[in-house]
Design a protein around this motif. Sequence first.
Motif, short mmCIF file in Angstrom:
data_model
loop_
_atom_site.label_atom_id
_atom_site.label_comp_id
_atom_site.label_asym_id
_atom_site.label_seq_id
_atom_site.Cartn_x
_atom_site.Cartn_y
_atom_site.Cartn_z
N ILE A 278 5.46 -1.33 8.38
CA ILE A 278 5.61 0.02 7.85
C ILE A 278 7.03 0.12 7.33
CG2 ILE A 278 5.54 2.48 8.37
CD1 ILE A 278 3.64 1.76 10.70
N VAL A 279 7.16 0.38 6.03
CA VAL A 279 8.45 0.32 5.35
C VAL A 279 8.70 1.65 4.64
CG1 VAL A 279 9.80 -1.02 3.70
CG2 VAL A 279 7.99 -2.14 4.97
N LEU B 2 0.86 -1.18 0.00
CA LEU B 2 0.00 0.00 0.00
C LEU B 2 0.89 1.23 0.00
CD1 LEU B 2 -2.52 -1.04 2.81
CD2 LEU B 2 -2.71 -1.44 0.37
N LEU B 3 0.73 2.08 -1.01
CA LEU B 3 1.48 3.32 -1.12
C LEU B 3 0.55 4.46 -0.78
CD1 LEU B 3 3.20 2.60 -4.55
CD2 LEU B 3 4.10 2.14 -2.28
N LEU B 4 0.81 5.13 0.33
CA LEU B 4 -0.05 6.22 0.78
C LEU B 4 0.38 7.51 0.12
CD1 LEU B 4 -0.11 5.44 4.61
CD2 LEU B 4 -1.49 4.45 2.80
N GLY B 5 -0.54 8.13 -0.61
CA GLY B 5 -0.25 9.37 -1.32
C GLY B 5 -1.00 10.53 -0.72
N GLU C 189 8.52 3.70 -6.31
CA GLU C 189 7.14 3.73 -5.81
C GLU C 189 6.62 5.17 -5.75
OE1 GLU C 189 7.32 -0.36 -3.22
OE2 GLU C 189 8.17 1.48 -2.39
N ASN C 190 7.49 6.14 -5.48
CA ASN C 190 7.08 7.54 -5.57
C ASN C 190 6.69 7.88 -7.00
OD1 ASN C 190 7.12 8.62 -2.97
ND2 ASN C 190 9.33 8.95 -3.02
N ALA C 191 7.42 7.34 -7.97
CA ALA C 191 7.09 7.56 -9.38
C ALA C 191 5.73 6.92 -9.71
CB ALA C 191 8.18 6.99 -10.27
N MET C 192 5.45 5.78 -9.09
CA MET C 192 4.16 5.12 -9.29
C MET C 192 3.03 5.99 -8.76
SD MET C 192 3.21 1.22 -8.11
CE MET C 192 4.75 0.54 -8.68
N LEU C 193 3.24 6.61 -7.61
CA LEU C 193 2.24 7.52 -7.04
C LEU C 193 2.09 8.77 -7.91
CD1 LEU C 193 3.02 7.45 -3.21
CD2 LEU C 193 0.89 6.78 -4.30
N GLU C 194 3.21 9.28 -8.44
CA GLU C 194 3.18 10.46 -9.29
C GLU C 194 2.39 10.17 -10.57
OE1 GLU C 194 6.32 13.73 -11.05
OE2 GLU C 194 7.06 12.09 -9.82
N LEU D 267 -1.72 -13.25 4.50
CA LEU D 267 -1.33 -12.16 3.61
C LEU D 267 -0.33 -11.26 4.33
CD1 LEU D 267 -1.89 -10.52 0.96
CD2 LEU D 267 -3.63 -9.31 2.26
N ILE D 268 0.68 -10.80 3.61
CA ILE D 268 1.66 -9.88 4.16
C ILE D 268 1.43 -8.53 3.49
CG2 ILE D 268 4.11 -9.35 4.40
CD1 ILE D 268 4.59 -12.41 4.16
N VAL D 269 1.21 -7.50 4.31
CA VAL D 269 0.94 -6.16 3.78
C VAL D 269 2.09 -5.24 4.17
CG1 VAL D 269 -0.66 -4.22 3.80
CG2 VAL D 269 -1.55 -6.53 3.98
N LEU D 270 2.64 -4.56 3.15
CA LEU D 270 3.68 -3.56 3.36
C LEU D 270 3.04 -2.19 3.20
CD1 LEU D 270 6.53 -5.18 1.24
CD2 LEU D 270 6.15 -5.36 3.69
N ILE D 271 3.19 -1.35 4.21
CA ILE D 271 2.61 -0.01 4.20
C ILE D 271 3.75 0.98 3.99
CG2 ILE D 271 1.29 1.68 5.52
CD1 ILE D 271 0.27 -0.78 7.17
N LYS D 272 3.63 1.76 2.92
CA LYS D 272 4.69 2.72 2.59
C LYS D 272 4.05 4.10 2.43
CE LYS D 272 7.50 -0.77 0.37
NZ LYS D 272 8.39 -1.07 -0.75
N ALA D 273 4.42 5.00 3.31
CA ALA D 273 3.85 6.35 3.30
C ALA D 273 4.79 7.31 2.60
CB ALA D 273 3.59 6.82 4.73
N SER D 274 4.24 8.10 1.67
CA SER D 274 5.04 9.12 1.00
C SER D 274 5.11 10.36 1.89
CB SER D 274 4.43 9.47 -0.35
OG SER D 274 3.21 10.16 -0.17
#
Length: 190
Positions: A171-172, A82-85, A178-183, A139-146
Amino acid sequence: MAELNTGDGGGKKKGHVRSKKQNAGVDLTAMVDLAFLLITFFMLTTSLSKPQSMNLAMPDKEDKPIDQQQQLDVSEDRTMTLLLGEKNQMVWYYGLPTEPIEGPEKIGYGKNGIRKVILDKKQVVKSKYAGQDPKKQDLIVLIKASKKSTYRNLVDVLDEMAIADVKIYAIVDITPDENAMLEKEGLYTK
C-alpha cells in the motif's frame, strides 16, 4: 424452597359450603438447579466466534534517511499498480506511470473485474521469467488509494490479493500524476 401455589382451593359458591382442599405444592428447587447447571455447561463448552482479521505486514519504524535504506530494484514488467478512485471503481496500469506497458484502464471489483486482470498478469510474469529465480516470477502489485476511495474499497482489494494469491503487494501513497490519471477517467474530483 420454591413453591407453586395453585389457588386457595375453597370458598363459598351459591350458598353451598365446600370442603377445604389441600393446596397442591410443587418444589421447583431441583428444576432451578438443573437450569443453572445446563446454562453453565453450555457457556463453558461453546466456543465464541473468533474475530476475522487480515494479516498485514507493516514496515519497521526507522529513522534512517531514505538514501541509506536498502533500495530494491524491480523491473517494470513485473509491476502492476491499482489506483482506487471513487464510485467503487479503480484504474490499473502495468509498468511505469509515465510509460505504462499496458493501461491505464478503468475497472470494477470482483471476479470479472480486477481479479481476472491480476490472474492474467500473474501468468504473463510467470511465463516471462520462467526458469529464473522463483522469487522473480512473482507479480508485484502497488495499491494506491485516493482521498475519494473508501475503506471498504481498500479491504476489497486486499481480499483480491489473498484470493489471487499475490505474494508481493504494498500500500503506497498516491502521486499527483496518478490523481490526474484518475481524474481523466472520471474517478476523482477535486
